[in-house]
Write a protein that holds these residues in place. Structure first.
Motif, PDB file in Angstrom:
ATOM      1  N   GLN A 111       0.860  -1.186   0.000  1.00 17.74           N
ATOM      2  CA  GLN A 111       0.000   0.000   0.000  1.00 17.74           C
ATOM      3  C   GLN A 111       0.897   1.237   0.000  1.00 17.74           C
ATOM      4  OE1 GLN A 111      -3.318   0.086  -0.101  1.00 17.74           O
ATOM      5  NE2 GLN A 111      -3.583  -2.129  -0.008  1.00 17.74           N
ATOM      6  N   LEU A 112       0.677   2.141  -0.936  1.00 16.51           N
ATOM      7  CA  LEU A 112       1.569   3.291  -1.084  1.00 16.51           C
ATOM      8  C   LEU A 112       1.605   4.160   0.173  1.00 16.51           C
ATOM      9  CD1 LEU A 112       0.949   4.296  -4.806  1.00 16.51           C
ATOM     10  CD2 LEU A 112       2.695   2.794  -3.839  1.00 16.51           C
ATOM     11  N   ASN A 113       0.468   4.341   0.836  1.00 16.53           N
ATOM     12  CA  ASN A 113       0.454   5.155   2.056  1.00 16.53           C
ATOM     13  C   ASN A 113       1.310   4.516   3.151  1.00 16.53           C
ATOM     14  OD1 ASN A 113      -1.302   6.729   0.624  1.00 16.53           O
ATOM     15  ND2 ASN A 113      -3.029   6.500   2.014  1.00 16.53           N
TER      16      ASN A 113
ATOM     17  N   TYR B  89       3.557   8.907  -4.441  1.00 18.80           N
ATOM     18  CA  TYR B  89       2.658   8.872  -5.599  1.00 18.80           C
ATOM     19  C   TYR B  89       3.280   9.554  -6.825  1.00 18.80           C
ATOM     20  CZ  TYR B  89      -1.343   6.809  -3.245  1.00 18.80           C
ATOM     21  OH  TYR B  89      -2.184   5.934  -2.608  1.00 18.80           O
TER      22      TYR B  89
ATOM     23  N   PHE C 264       5.582   6.754  -8.018  1.00 21.68           N
ATOM     24  CA  PHE C 264       4.881   5.509  -8.331  1.00 21.68           C
ATOM     25  C   PHE C 264       3.379   5.756  -8.196  1.00 21.68           C
ATOM     26  CE2 PHE C 264       8.997   4.508  -6.477  1.00 21.68           C
ATOM     27  CZ  PHE C 264       9.569   3.814  -7.531  1.00 21.68           C
ATOM     28  N   PRO C 265       2.695   6.005  -9.302  1.00 29.10           N
ATOM     29  CA  PRO C 265       1.274   6.360  -9.237  1.00 29.10           C
ATOM     30  C   PRO C 265       0.365   5.240  -8.739  1.00 29.10           C
ATOM     31  CG  PRO C 265       1.990   6.121 -11.513  1.00 29.10           C
ATOM     32  CD  PRO C 265       3.216   6.012 -10.665  1.00 29.10           C
ATOM     33  N   THR C 266       0.845   3.985  -8.816  1.00 27.84           N
ATOM     34  CA  THR C 266       0.026   2.852  -8.370  1.00 27.84           C
ATOM     35  C   THR C 266       0.912   1.838  -7.640  1.00 27.84           C
ATOM     36  OG1 THR C 266       0.407   1.539 -10.374  1.00 27.84           O
ATOM     37  CG2 THR C 266      -1.486   3.066 -10.399  1.00 27.84           C
ATOM     38  N   PRO C 267       0.317   1.010  -6.798  1.00 23.27           N
ATOM     39  CA  PRO C 267       1.099  -0.066  -6.174  1.00 23.27           C
ATOM     40  C   PRO C 267       1.697  -1.011  -7.221  1.00 23.27           C
ATOM     41  CG  PRO C 267      -1.015   0.183  -5.055  1.00 23.27           C
ATOM     42  CD  PRO C 267      -1.052   1.057  -6.277  1.00 23.27           C
ATOM     43  N   GLU C 268       0.988  -1.206  -8.328  1.00 24.67           N
ATOM     44  CA  GLU C 268       1.484  -2.079  -9.381  1.00 24.67           C
ATOM     45  C   GLU C 268       2.770  -1.526 -10.002  1.00 24.67           C
ATOM     46  OE1 GLU C 268      -2.680  -2.796  -8.572  1.00 24.67           O
ATOM     47  OE2 GLU C 268      -1.693  -0.952  -9.209  1.00 24.67           O
ATOM     48  N   ALA C 269       2.820  -0.214 -10.185  1.00 31.10           N
ATOM     49  CA  ALA C 269       4.038   0.405 -10.733  1.00 31.10           C
ATOM     50  C   ALA C 269       5.211   0.215  -9.773  1.00 31.10           C
ATOM     51  CB  ALA C 269       3.801   1.886 -11.007  1.00 31.10           C
TER      52      ALA C 269
ATOM     53  N   ALA D   6       1.796  -1.958 -15.538  1.00 26.81           N
ATOM     54  CA  ALA D   6       1.750  -0.551 -15.158  1.00 26.81           C
ATOM     55  C   ALA D   6       2.842   0.247 -15.862  1.00 26.81           C
ATOM     56  CB  ALA D   6       1.884  -0.416 -13.641  1.00 26.81           C
TER      57      ALA D   6
END
Length: 190
Positions: free
Chosen positions: A32-34, A48, A51-56, A113
């Motif tokens: 989780q990015l947070n 963010y 890395f805009p998404t956890p997948e990235a 991603a």
């Protein structure tokens, strides 16, 4: 078009984020990015931005292992012995799938991603297809065996080795290689 190099502080933040994410993945924690931002003591917006998404982020964590596997495929393609080349590449693939927990979800994802991840995965698929075709041409593998057969078989080997959760990753990799050897013994034509 290439991206400009990151400022030193931005590059350090990016590296810290990747290190924390690598630890999360290795520990089997949800990425989780947070949470990564909090653990890395870096602002959420900074995470963010990189890395805009956890997948990235997951794909970035997996990138060194994917690139190493691509190099193994290129090395296998350079070999003269079709059977050895195929066997060695499949062994490298099983080993990395069982020792790097970032790879299975990256390889299983329906979409990528990062464009680079897709390029690498397509390159691996192409190399595997060529290795299998060479083995067919050399007559060293059952001619009825297709790529569509091999992918689920390899996934099955990884699954069978991974259910031995009490084993360390290196031990699971050794078990996976044993299972692969058993499979290839059945497919090999001399």
């Amino acid at each position: 078009m290439s991206t400009p190099p990151l400022r030193k502080d931005a590059a350090q933040n990016r590296q810290r984020i990747i290190e924390v994410a690598r630890r999360y993945v290795d520990e089997g924690r949800l990425l989780q990015l947070n949470d990564v931002a909090r653990t890395a003591s870096i602002g959420v917006a900074t995470v963010y931005r990189h890395f805009p998404t956890p997948e990235a982020l997951l794909e970035t964590v997996a990138l060194p292992a994917v690139e190493a596997l691509v190099r193994r495929a290129e090395h296998a393609l350079a070999g003269d012995d079709a059977w050895t080349a195929l066997r060695d590449f499949l062994a490298a693939a099983i080993e990395v799938l069982l020792t790097d927990p970032a790879l299975p979800p990256v390889f299983a994802a329906a979409t990528d991603a990062l464009e680079h991840t897709g390029d690498l995965k397509r390159g691996l698929a192409s190399a595997f297809a060529e290795l299998l075709a060479r083995a067919h041409t050399a007559g060293v593998i059952d001619p009825g065996v297709t790529e569509a057969d091999m992918i689920p078989l390899l996934c099955g080997i990884a699954y069978a080795a991974n259910i031995q959760s009490a084993l360390a990753p290196a031990e699971r990799a050794a078990l996976g290689l044993r299972y692969l050897d058993l499979l290839l013994t059945g497919l090999h034509r001399t």
